[in-house]
Enzyme design. Structure first.
Site, short mmCIF file in Angstrom:
data_model
loop_
_atom_site.label_atom_id
_atom_site.label_comp_id
_atom_site.label_asym_id
_atom_site.label_seq_id
_atom_site.Cartn_x
_atom_site.Cartn_y
_atom_site.Cartn_z
N HIS A 12 -7.68 -5.12 -1.15
CA HIS A 12 -6.48 -4.54 -0.54
C HIS A 12 -5.85 -5.48 0.48
O HIS A 12 -4.77 -5.21 1.00
CB HIS A 12 -6.84 -3.21 0.10
CG HIS A 12 -5.67 -2.28 0.27
ND1 HIS A 12 -4.97 -1.76 -0.79
CD2 HIS A 12 -5.07 -1.78 1.39
CE1 HIS A 12 -4.00 -0.99 -0.35
NE2 HIS A 12 -4.05 -0.98 0.97
N SER A 66 0.84 -1.19 0.00
CA SER A 66 0.00 0.00 0.00
C SER A 66 0.88 1.25 0.00
O SER A 66 1.69 1.44 -0.91
CB SER A 66 -0.95 -0.03 1.19
OG SER A 66 -1.94 0.96 1.08
#
Length: 724
Positions: free
Chosen positions: A692, A574
């Site tokens: 994610h 991320s």
């Protein structure tokens, strides 16, 4: 010549070159990728993007390209002799680990928890008595029974104060696109209409119950029927009464909030109402409101007040303020007059930082009838300080060295359950008795089939480019000789004020250590390890400090004899993926291999995505000249150089990721494959059933770990020697 300068003589807002080229990759064996240059202007700056077409996820052309990339990656990974044995071993360790309980919430004389029971694919919701005996726990909601594929996940839950009902947000395929379900705790059946659009990665989601359990306040987005530019923005607060039609729920608050508002609700039994914490995107600015029992709303703080957390006690409101105190101070505001200027400084700023954490800070302030418990962090490890209601110091909860606490749950009997985590021991809850001041273990502890008795954690400090000392948490086998021979894996993040705190490292790290490796976590600027100054020194136009800290950490580990560049790898995800991209484009020779998951790479187009708009307060905007200059200066995608000898690269992304657009990984891989001159592989793994990372099934998580470590072992020439 870099693409951003090759066609910079072109003018206009957005120009599409008339020629489409089919570029054969410098990374031999990679699928060919079409080059379709598009040039954008940012004032006087012209920037050309050769792979803009890869942003369009739904087109057949992009789907074929993605399938070819994933097939190429699978062909590389699946032929590695260690890859399948690693996956089997990791799954075996997961199955042999005990059940884990976390996210505890006490309500109605009961204790609720999320409950992970490998080899089941998803955590469940369980309830037990406040004696915290897991042998007496029962399942309230099991997503695995709802969906045999393991792709239905619980995003979050909130029990009613009576403990009779529980509100649960659930989503599919790691999307975090949640709908709210109201479940009867006794029967496990849904008892009310499903409420859609309560949770999304952009602003999260939240619920706060009325004290009698007759209804609740909740967050809601405009939803699928709204225009795309509004769909995942403009989060607001509504009230729902059990049994009513959700379409007729009453609007409460939020129409004047920013487009990128993120809302968290916090209600505690015996207090004056509901705290509404509103974040202005992801940059660390907060406002707070109180919804009283009469339904009236009062604003208490504004973004400019620098109050980052609020929690209700029986007779006062407690606030963590950074006004003149970047590490944080605790304020006390009587409920009779909620004028912020009249707040008393109860706990002044100290060497420890009071960070927001949890639901914008509420989780880090625990107020009981006799004391206040504050989670404090010092450079990574944390502690829990105890104060009287008058601010008198009463010591600290007893904790191991280099540990962290991220849950403190007060129970009806005057005790607290405290989650204790370290790098080398599985998470466990201890019970702290307020009256005696004694702590005792509970049965709420996770066990692992693996021991780390032969391993130690040491903290050392690297010196960054500007002289800043950067903490390093070095996990190594006892007796490790510093002769530069060891494979080393360096992990970092550095953003959003998020602190890299101790967490049990588990089977994957045991596998790495047994292969002769050393694992290191760097506490970089941009995080919250030393308070808000530490964060702001690594955000907006100061973001380059984060990359300098990471590079300095790597060089320190080489200089001290832990490893050598040819034996060192880096890993991040991320915002940590951005860290990876910036590091290997700025220092191609620093690492032998890099793993970057769900990363951000094109910093000039981040804010065009829904969640990217929330990141503007952290990264900046191309609309601001100074911020544009900083973004462009480090944007990894725009600094890939043809012929540079890049490390071996492994990137992974999920097609349902609502936090970071998978197009970043697609474009970055295409650019790297065309440019690299090292002869090392540049690989992309794309999972259609993952986002994610939140909500991913156990099998997806285990297989990705196996992919990562098989890749690293292969690139660093390590032998696979699993512990028995």
């Amino acid at each position: 010549m870099p693409w951003h300068s090759a066609l910079k003589r072109l003018s206009g807002a957005c120009l599409l070159a008339s020629v489409t080229l089919l570029a054969h990759a410098a990374d031999k064996g990679a699928p060919p990728t079409a080059v379709k240059p598009v040039t954008d202007r940012y004032g006087a700056l012209a920037v050309t993007d050769p792979y803009r077409w890869l942003e369009k996820a739904g087109t057949p052309e992009v789907q074929r390209w993605s399938a070819a990339q994933d097939a190429r990656t699978r062909g590389y990974l699946d032929q590695l002799p260690a890859r399948q044995p690693m996956a089997d071993w990791l799954m075996k360790q997961a199955a042999a680990s005990s059940s884990a309980y976390y996210d505890l919430k006490a309500a109605g004389g009961q204790l609720f928890a999320l409950y992970n029971q490998p080899p089941k694919q998803q955590p469940m919701l369980a309830v037990m008595g406040q004696d915290a005996e897991p042998a007496k726990a029962r399942i309230v909601l099991d997503p695995n029974a709802l969906n045999a594929k393991g792709t239905t996940a619980i995003d979050w839950y909130v029990p009613s104060p009576t403990g009779k009902l529980v509100a649960v947000s659930m989503s599919e395929n790691g999307s975090e696109d949640g709908s709210l379900h109201i479940v009867d705790v006794t029967t496990g059946r849904e008892v009310d209409a499903v409420i859609p659009n309560v949770q999304y990665p952009t602003g999260g989601g939240s619920v706060a119950w009325r004290e009698d359990g007759s209804g609740f306040w909740y967050t809601r987005y405009p939803g699928a029927d709204a225009p795309a530019e509004r769909r995942h923005f403009y989060e607001q607060v509504y009230y729902h009464r059990i049994g009513d039609d959700p379409a007729k729920d009453a609007y409460v608050l939020g129409q004047d909030f920013p487009r990128v508002a993120e809302i968290a609700l916090d209600a505690r039994p015996g207090t004056a109402g509901v705290i509404v914490a509103v974040a202005n995107g992801d940059g660390g600015e907060f406002a707070h409101y109180l919804i009283g029992k009469d339904g009236r709303t009062t604003q208490i703080t504004r973004f400019e007040d620098k109050v980052v957390a609020a929690a209700l006690g029986p007779d006062a409101l407690y606030l963590i303020s950074r006004q003149g105190a970047p590490r944080g101070k605790l304020l006390k505001l009587p409920l009779g007059d909620l004028t912020l200027a009249k707040a008393q400084t109860l706990v002044p700023e100290s060497e420890a930082a009071l960070e927001p954490g949890g639901e914008f800070g509420a989780a880090n302030i625990t107020v009981t009838k006799t004391a206040i418990y504050l989670r404090e962090i010092i450079g990574g490890p944390s502690r829990v300080a105890i104060y009287g209601h008058d601010g008198t110091q009463r010591g600290q909860l007893p904790l191991p060295d280099v540990a962290t606490v991220d849950e403190v749950e007060a129970l009806d009997d005057g005790s607290l359950l405290v989650a204790v985590k370290t790098y080398l021991e599985p998470a466990r809850f201890v019970r702290f008795d307020e009256a005696s001041g004694q702590a005792a273990p509970t049965a709420l502890r996770q066990t692992s089939p693996l021991a780390f008795d032969d391993v130690e954690v040491v903290r050392e400090f690297a010196t960054s480019k500007d002289g800043t000392r950067v903490p390093l948490n070095i996990v190594r086998k006892k007796g490790t000789k510093l002769d530069g021979s060891h494979p080393l894996l360096l992990n970092g993040y550095g953003g959003y004020g998020v602190s890299m705190v101790p967490r049990f490292l588990g089977a994957a790290t045991r596998l790495w250590l047994d292969g002769g490796g050393i694992f290191v976590v760097a506490n970089l600027r941009g995080g919250g390890e030393f308070g808000e100054t530490w964060h702001t020194q690594g955000s907006l136009t100061n973001k380059q400090n984060v990359f300098d800290d990471f590079a300095a950490s790597a060089r320190y580990l080489v200089d001290k004899g832990y490893t050598a560049p040819a034996r060192m790898a880096a890993i991040g995800g991320s915002n940590g993926g951005l860290l990876m991209g910036a590091t290997f484009t700025q220092h191609p020779d620093l690492f032998r291999a890099v793993v970057s998951t769900v990363g951000i790479y094109d910093m000039l187009r981040v804010e065009l995505d829904p969640n990217g708009a929330f990141n503007v307060t952290e990264f900046g905007s191309v609309k601001n000249p100074a911020q544009l200059k900083a973004l462009y200066a480090y944007s990894p995608y725009h600094h890939v150089k043809s012929g540079a000898k890049y490390p071996a690269i492994f990137m992974a992304t999920g097609e349902t990721d609502g936090r970071v657009n998978p197009m970043h990984s697609r474009k970055m891989i295409a650019r790297l494959q065309a440019a690299t001159g090292s002869g090392r592989p540049v690989l992309l793994s794309i999972n259609a059933h993952a986002g994610h990372g939140m909500g991913s099934s156990l099998s997806i998580r285990v297989n990705q770990q196996a992919d990562i470590y098989a890749f690293l072992f292969d690139q660093l020439g390590m032998a696979y020697k699993p512990a028995q």
